[in-house]
Structure formats: structure tokens, C-alpha cells
Write a protein that holds these residues in place. Structure first.
Motif, short mmCIF file in Angstrom:
data_model
loop_
_atom_site.label_atom_id
_atom_site.label_comp_id
_atom_site.label_asym_id
_atom_site.label_seq_id
_atom_site.Cartn_x
_atom_site.Cartn_y
_atom_site.Cartn_z
N PHE A 1 34.23 40.34 37.98
CA PHE A 1 34.68 40.17 38.68
C PHE A 1 34.51 41.46 39.71
N ALA B 1 33.17 41.86 43.63
CA ALA B 1 33.94 42.49 44.59
C ALA B 1 33.90 44.05 45.27
N VAL C 1 36.26 37.19 47.92
CA VAL C 1 36.86 37.77 47.24
C VAL C 1 38.12 36.73 46.87
N ILE C 2 38.88 36.12 47.29
CA ILE C 2 40.09 34.57 46.73
C ILE C 2 39.25 33.71 46.62
N HIS D 1 38.38 34.62 42.88
CA HIS D 1 39.09 34.40 42.56
C HIS D 1 40.09 33.51 41.89
N LEU D 2 39.73 32.81 42.42
CA LEU D 2 40.70 31.60 42.75
C LEU D 2 39.83 30.70 41.45
N LYS E 1 37.26 32.30 39.80
CA LYS E 1 37.12 32.66 37.83
C LYS E 1 38.45 32.39 37.43
N LYS E 2 40.31 32.22 37.88
CA LYS E 2 41.58 32.17 37.03
C LYS E 2 40.95 30.47 36.41
#
Length: 84
Positions: A32, A36, A73-74, A77-78, A80-81
Motif C-alpha cells: 500500500f 501510494a 488511494v481512498i 485503503h478501503l 485493503k482494510k
């Protein structure tokens, strides 16, 4: 249309790096951050091209830069979580 294509390119980059992270477990904690940084570099190049070659002002291009950088990126991130 150009902005949407660039955002999709960012999501493709994330998908490639996420797939590599699944294949290489040692890469998993870092993919990640790598995404980024690479995407920030690509977004800055896109901003520079818009200002220098297309002739737009920096203040005109800045909101597009933020959208182009932050949207993938957002989303990454979502994802990935939730999945990784």
C-alpha cells in the motif's frame, strides 16, 4: 473523461500491486505504501503535464490533482482494510 481514465489507471496499478502482494508474502506489509508513493508520483506528473503542456493554471489543475490522487488511494485503503 481524462480524469476518469487516470483514476482507473490508478486502480489498475493498485490491483497489480495487490496481486503481487498475494503472490509474495514479504511484500504484503509494504504494497500500500509503494502504491501510494508511485501514485503520488504519477499524479504529480499528470499535474505537471496539465500545467506545462495543456496550458492550464496551477490553481485550475490543483482540484483535479487532489481528485486524481485521493480517489484511488481512498478506494485502495478501503479495499485493503476489507480484503487483505
Amino acid at each position: 473523461m481524462h480524469t476518469l481514465m487516470i483514476i482507473c489507471a490508478g486502480l489498475v496499478l493498485f490491483a497489480i500491486l495487490a496481486f503481487a502482494a498475494r503472490l509474495i508474502p514479504a511484500f504484503r506489509p509494504h504494497y500500500f505504501i509503494v502504491f501510494a508513493v508511485l501514485w503520488l508520483l504519477a499524479s504529480c506528473i499528470n499535474l505537471w503535464i496539465g500545467v506545462v503542456h495543456a496550458g492550464y493554471s496551477l490553481m485550475y489543475e490543483l482540484p483535479f490533482f487532489l481528485i486524481v490522487f485521493l480517489a484511488p488511494v481512498i478506494i485502495a485503503h478501503l479495499v485493503k482494510k476489507k480484503y487483505l
